[in-house]
Design a protein around this motif. Structure first.
Motif, PDB file in Angstrom:
ATOM      1  N   ALA A 126       0.832  -1.206   0.000  1.00 57.16           N
ATOM      2  CA  ALA A 126       0.000   0.000   0.000  1.00 57.16           C
ATOM      3  C   ALA A 126       0.865   1.253   0.000  1.00 57.16           C
ATOM      4  N   LEU A 129       2.311   1.659  -3.418  1.00 56.30           N
ATOM      5  CA  LEU A 129       1.278   2.090  -4.364  1.00 56.30           C
ATOM      6  C   LEU A 129       0.981   3.574  -4.223  1.00 56.30           C
ATOM      7  N   THR A 130       0.925   4.077  -3.001  1.00 55.95           N
ATOM      8  CA  THR A 130       0.593   5.492  -2.801  1.00 55.95           C
ATOM      9  C   THR A 130       1.799   6.402  -3.001  1.00 55.95           C
ATOM     10  N   SER A 165      -6.526   7.690  -3.781  1.00 61.10           N
ATOM     11  CA  SER A 165      -5.454   6.787  -3.359  1.00 61.10           C
ATOM     12  C   SER A 165      -5.994   5.631  -2.528  1.00 61.10           C
ATOM     13  N   GLU A 168      -7.774   3.100  -4.653  1.00 63.73           N
ATOM     14  CA  GLU A 168      -6.853   2.232  -5.379  1.00 63.73           C
ATOM     15  C   GLU A 168      -6.259   1.172  -4.450  1.00 63.73           C
ATOM     16  N   VAL A 169      -5.955   1.554  -3.209  1.00 62.91           N
ATOM     17  CA  VAL A 169      -5.449   0.576  -2.245  1.00 62.91           C
ATOM     18  C   VAL A 169      -6.523  -0.457  -1.928  1.00 62.91           C
ATOM     19  N   ALA A 172      -6.552  -2.972  -4.573  1.00 62.05           N
ATOM     20  CA  ALA A 172      -5.474  -3.939  -4.408  1.00 62.05           C
ATOM     21  C   ALA A 172      -5.821  -4.984  -3.355  1.00 62.05           C
ATOM     22  N   THR A 317      -6.900  -0.820 -11.024  1.00 61.71           N
ATOM     23  CA  THR A 317      -5.974  -0.348 -12.046  1.00 61.71           C
ATOM     24  C   THR A 317      -4.866  -1.385 -12.207  1.00 61.71           C
ATOM     25  N   ARG A 319      -1.781  -0.975 -11.657  1.00 62.90           N
ATOM     26  CA  ARG A 319      -0.902  -0.840 -10.491  1.00 62.90           C
ATOM     27  C   ARG A 319      -1.533  -1.475  -9.264  1.00 62.90           C
ATOM     28  N   ALA A 320      -2.851  -1.327  -9.103  1.00 59.76           N
ATOM     29  CA  ALA A 320      -3.542  -1.982  -7.991  1.00 59.76           C
ATOM     30  C   ALA A 320      -3.482  -3.494  -8.129  1.00 59.76           C
TER      31      ALA A 320
END
Length: 612
Positions: A126, A129-130, A165, A168-169, A172, A317, A319-320
């Motif tokens: 996390a 990712l952020t 953000s 998105e986390v 994930a 996404t 990236r997620a």
């Protein structure tokens, strides 16, 4: 972990007439199995309801330390801004998902008294990712790393950045849960566990204990005096006063109280007493300050019903997806280590493949629920809570059920959940410091199951642990960040290479299964495909079968096993695993705990567990 009790403790399996005799020390088995100094099965069923509530409350406090630590570190990594909703609602949604996951895990998952919590294995991906979305103004190279200066101008994203953000986390976390559930449904743990000896699991436990020392030090540094007080009280209560036995009804005359009902109160409350003392001292000194990141701009509601898309749907996404894959691998490694560690603490055989598969599947379901509820942290078996079981020397399925119910109740009231944030960070740091130290020590104690004097094993242990701690630091201090030119792959590699427990497990697994060694040298005595087979080889056959029943499904669900499709049969025990020597299946008993016998004595018990 305490001195031998003055009275012998009856040791019998719950729901059976046969006693589980202690294992005598032998030349091949080091005489370190003092029953009073390690967790084991104890008789008389679960503790009384009042004591069970106190034990559950202590697990809630440990869970709260993980919850506040993970959310606080994540929110501090975000750019300046805020949330469009109360941070207490984030805590409440995480608590609710932890409660549901804990209840499912103890009822039909691994069946071990494992508390599900926001594992720190979710925090590293996390943060990776952020961190890539931070609005940077200048990158100034320092002596060993970059100094990031956050954009503070009018064109920089603010409140919307936090919400995006966290969405998105949460995406994930959902991906992680789906992947974990798929690994469990396909029987992945069943294929890996036979190849995981003590030299694979023990380095993972050591890495898990050492990997969070910086976060613990960060929390303790807010007030070292208060943190030292909590740590000192936990050590004194659990170790120095651990053998002090008190009557549960002190107002009664000593002559009328049975010695079998006396309990080691200081040891059993070695988390609650220090936290309460630290909390009171902090309140008297005016130190109970809620961190700004967890303080609500508006009052949190007293009651709400968590449901998916409360604020918005998780954002999926590429990236997620990459971060979710790394979360799944790290959390799965951590959970399998928790299963083996908890089984060993309760003196059960190592979890069979069907129990590990069910446990991993339901952990994945819990993470999916957490992500859909908007939580930025998934759920996994908690090492600090397993360390609490070892510290208190008491583990019961009833206590785990109560933890799940209390978490769900707190999750329905964000205002009550916000009370957990009033615990000073230094107190939380002290609790995490002691529980992580217990996990670290338990990992070291597992090495004796293999031939630790072997040069092969010395290399595997040292290389796995050192590299698992070196690679994350190496990546952090590198003057140039790891970059492949494709952002999702960068997130995946940076996340996996910063997970010490995953690295220790992976390196230990590869070295253990590629470097030649005998079964006895590897700790797989008598060819048993089990992480702790050397320990199980000394258990009587009937005792091993009785203890293995703890991993079986409840009877109503066992009757549904024939209806389960063949690809999912890995979640059910094999036909030859059902029943005992007398024939016919028997209802699995309450997971054994380490408390003295409460209520009626176990019938048919003829052998006693005496200090050695």
């Amino acid at each position: 972990m305490s001195r031998p009790p003055p009275h012998p403790i009856q040791l019998c399996s719950v729901g059976s007439q046969d006693s589980l005799a202690p294992l005598p020390p032998t030349p091949l088995r080091p005489a370190v199995q003092n029953p009073s100094s390690r967790s084991g099965a104890s008789p008389g069923g679960p503790p009384p309801w009042g004591l069970s509530c106190l034990l559950a409350l202590q697990h809630i406090l440990v869970l709260a330390s993980l919850l506040c630590a993970s959310h606080l570190l994540l929110l501090r990594s975000l750019p300046p801004g805020g949330l469009s909703y109360s941070p207490a609602q984030l805590l409440a949604s995480s608590l609710f998902s932890c409660g549901v996951s804990t209840t499912l895990q103890t009822w039909m998952g691994s069946r071990l008294p494992l508390v599900q919590a926001p594992s720190l294995e979710f925090l590293v991906p996390a943060l990776v990712l952020t961190s890539q979305k931070l609005p940077l103004a200048i990158r100034t190279p320092g002596n060993s790393s970059f100094v990031l200066r956050l954009c503070g101008g009018p064109g920089c994203p603010g409140l919307e950045s936090w919400n995006t953000s966290l969405r998105e986390v949460s995406g994930a976390v959902v991906v992680s849960g789906l992947l974990q559930g798929m690994l469990g449904l396909l029987g992945g743990p069943g294929h890996l566990f036979p190849h995981c000896g003590p030299l694979v699991l023990a380095p993972s436990l050591v890495a898990a204990g050492l990997s969070v020392h910086r976060e613990v030090a960060l929390f303790c540094s807010t007030h070292w005096g208060l943190a030292s007080l909590v740590i000192l009280l936990m050590v004194v209560c659990s170790q120095h006063l651990g053998s002090c036995q008190l009557s549960p009804r002190p107002w009664r005359p000593a002559s009328s109280s049975s010695p079998h009902t006396r309990i080691p109160a200081f040891r059993l409350l070695s988390v609650l007493i220090p936290v309460a003392c630290g909390w009171i001292v902090a309140a008297l000194l005016g130190l109970s300050i809620i961190p700004l990141e967890l303080s609500a701009p508006s009052k949190a509601p007293w009651f709400w019903l968590p449901h998916p898309a409360e604020w918005d749907w998780p954002l999926l996404t590429p990236r997620a997806l990459a971060a979710g894959i790394s979360m799944a691998f790290a959390a799965s490694t951590s959970s399998l280590g928790c299963y083996a560690l908890c089984g060993r603490l309760l003196q059960f055989p190592s979890p069979p493949p069907h129990a590990c598969s069910r446990g991993l599947s339901l952990e994945g379901l819990g993470s999916v629920l957490a992500g859909l509820l908007g939580s930025p942290m998934g759920t996994a078996s908690s090492f600090p809570n397993v360390g609490t079981v070892s510290l208190l020397q008491a583990g019961s399925r009833r206590v785990a059920h109560l933890v799940g119910l209390l978490c769900m109740a707190l999750g329905l009231s964000p205002r009550l959940a916000q009370l957990l944030t009033t615990i000073p960070l230094s107190v939380l740091g002290g609790v995490l410091g002691v529980t992580q130290a217990v996990v670290l020590a338990t990992g070291f104690s597992s090495f004796h199951l293999a031939d630790i004097d072997s040069g092969r094993n010395v290399f595997i242990v040292g290389f796995s642990i050192f590299m698992a701690l070196l690679l994350p630091r190496w990546l952090q201090e590198a003057p140039v960040l790891l970059s492949t030119g494709w952002s999702p792959l960068d997130v995946l590699l940076r996340s996996l290479l910063r997970e010490p427990i995953f690295l220790a497990g992976l390196l230990g697994f590869l070295l253990e299964n590629t470097i030649p060694g005998t079964q006895l040298e590897r700790g797989l005595g008598q060819g048993l495909p089990s992480p702790f087979a050397a320990q199980e080889a000394w258990m009587p056959k009937k005792s091993r079968e009785k203890a293995a029943q703890e991993y079986e499904l409840p009877l109503p669900i066992q009757n549904l096993c024939p209806c389960i499709p063949q690809p999912l049969r890995c979640l059910c025990p094999l036909p030859e695993d059902h029943g005992n020597e007398e024939g016919g299946p028997s209802e699995p008993g309450e997971t054994a705990d380490l408390l003295p016998s409460f209520g009626e004595q176990c019938p048919g018990s003829s052998r006693e567990l005496r200090p050695q």
